[in-house]
Design an enzyme around this catalytic site. Structure first.
Site, mmCIF file in Angstrom:
data_model
loop_
_atom_site.group_PDB
_atom_site.id
_atom_site.type_symbol
_atom_site.label_atom_id
_atom_site.label_comp_id
_atom_site.label_asym_id
_atom_site.label_seq_id
_atom_site.Cartn_x
_atom_site.Cartn_y
_atom_site.Cartn_z
ATOM 1 N N HIS A 173 -8.359 6.815 -6.294
ATOM 2 C CA HIS A 173 -8.496 5.424 -6.886
ATOM 3 C C HIS A 173 -7.152 5.013 -7.718
ATOM 4 C CE1 HIS A 173 -10.347 1.680 -7.123
ATOM 5 N NE2 HIS A 173 -11.447 2.080 -8.014
ATOM 6 N N ASP A 198 -7.505 1.361 -3.558
ATOM 7 C CA ASP A 198 -8.564 0.513 -4.321
ATOM 8 C C ASP A 198 -9.819 0.536 -3.364
ATOM 9 O OD1 ASP A 198 -6.902 -0.485 -6.155
ATOM 10 O OD2 ASP A 198 -5.970 -2.143 -4.850
#
Length: 414
Positions: A385, A389
């Site tokens: 992450h 995204d």
């Protein structure tokens, strides 16, 4: 003449190996290129072959021992009968005992033998501030100033020493007392490969901000296409048409649309890769390995199937090389072959994404307003992450789903 058999170069950054198994013993007659032993590195198991024909004069190391690149493994008496092992391979004779030295005065306390550290209180304000900001204790600083005072350079040198010092390896907890059922347990030392797998998986969890997103794909179209053309495909290309080639193609289509999934973090930079070396997780007798299919975007379906087949055979036979395992921009893991219905795969550092395939199972689905049984597969994308995204992760899985449910897209590149 005795010939030394040494540990060969094992690949970039690999300096040590473990003698996993001796295939010969002292006194055996060997031919040129005959395997002598198996060396296990952090990544692969390699065989060391005889460079000359002759008789094994002696083994320099035992099974389970660690050896450095260039170290001597054994000696071969070229062309002759068995001979005694050279002195270099024999255990060193104990040295003659030296006369005991005369009793010395009792050593001074450690605090008196060496300075306790820098006198930060008497050092300059800039020096004190730097040590405080960096959290450097006075005992770690070797002062060069008068009366034990430290300079700014002394603090910087201490910071460098602390940074360069290797962190102590974490050891598994050991029970304080005897285990209650130790007589019914078996202890086996972890292989070097298994230790490496454990360390890399833990490194991925500790380093990446790992998250997993899921989707499901209807396998009806791909299964029908495969059933219709698999015989013709095998006759023409000499390879079986499996599902993996469809998923490799679908993943490459997704990686091209969402390049962050094919990237990695290096320091403070994101490295976007305009090539597609796809790692394919394979279970081998030694453990899970991830050989890499190079430039998979340039391969057709037959090339992908042949490449995966070759890598799978090499993994099962222990013939993978360092080159087969290095690199890779994205990984695919198929737990479905073992019956897994759903899982959260762990990243293969330094990659930022891994696709998990799972078991195909008939489930009731609404199709055209009617409930029908369809062959469905859950897909899981674990991703870092820090670089990918949630939107990109979801869109990547949607792209893979579209390509699999409508495989003509793969042929037309849409």
């Amino acid at each position: 003449m005795a010939v030394e058999i040494k540990v060969p170069a094992l690949g970039e950054s690999v300096t040590e190996a473990t003698v996993a198994k001796w295939l010969v013993k002292a006194g055996d007659t060997v031919a040129v290129d005959q395997p002598l032993c198996e060396l296990e590195t952090d990544k692969v198991t390699v065989e060391v072959n005889a460079s000359v024909a002759g008789t094994i004069a002696g083994l320099a190391v035992e099974e389970g021992a660690s050896v450095q690149v260039g170290g001597v493994l054994c000696h071969i008496e070229a062309g002759g009968a068995a001979a005694a092992a050279p002195k270099a391979a024999a255990p060193a004779a104990p040295a003659a005992p030296k006369p005991a030295p005369a009793p010395a005065a009792a050593p001074a306390p450690a605090a008196a033998a060496a300075p306790a550290g820098a006198n930060l209180a008497a050092s300059g304000p800039a020096t004190r501030k730097l040590a405080e900001e960096k959290g450097v204790p006075a005992t770690a600083i070797q002062p060069t100033g008068k009366d034990g005072r430290a300079t700014k350079e002394d603090v910087l040198a201490a910071i460098s020493s602390i940074s360069a010092a290797p962190a102590p390896a974490a050891k598994p907890a050991v029970p304080a007392g005897p285990r209650a059922k130790a007589d019914r347990e078996e202890r086996v030392k972890m292989t070097r490969l298994r230790r490496t797998i454990a360390n890399r998986l833990k490194e991925a969890q500790n380093t990446a901000a790992m998250l997993t997103t899921f989707n499901e794909v209807d396998m009806t179209a791909v299964m029908a296409l495969r059933e219709r053309l698999k015989d013709d495909f095998e006759k023409k290309h000499g390879a079986r048409l499996g599902f993996m080639s469809f998923f490799v193609k679908a993943c490459i289509a997704g990686l091209k649309e969402l390049p962050a999934v094919n990237a990695e973090i290096e320091g403070e930079e994101i490295v976007y890769k305009n090539y597609y070396d796809i790692g394919v997780a394979v279970g081998s007798p030694q453990g899970l390995v991830v050989p890499v299919l190079r430039d998979a975007d340039a391969l057709d379906f037959a090339g992908i199937e042949k490449g995966i087949g070759d890598l799978g055979r090499k993994a099962r036979d222990g013939k993978l090389s360092i080159a087969d395992l290095t690199g890779g921009t994205f990984t695919i893991s198929n737990g479905g072959v073992y019956g897994s219905l759903m899982s959260t795969p762990i990243l293969n550092p330094p990659q930022s994404g891994i696709l998990g395939m799972h078991k195909i199972q008939q489930r009731p689905m609404v199709v055209g307003g009617e409930i029908k049984a369809r062959p469905m597969m859950y897909l899981a994308l674990s991703y870092d992450h820090r670089i990918i995204d949630g939107r990109e992760a979801v869109l990547f899985l949607v792209k893979v789903k579209e390509c699999i449910e409508d495989p003509e897209r793969l042929l037309l590149g849409v």
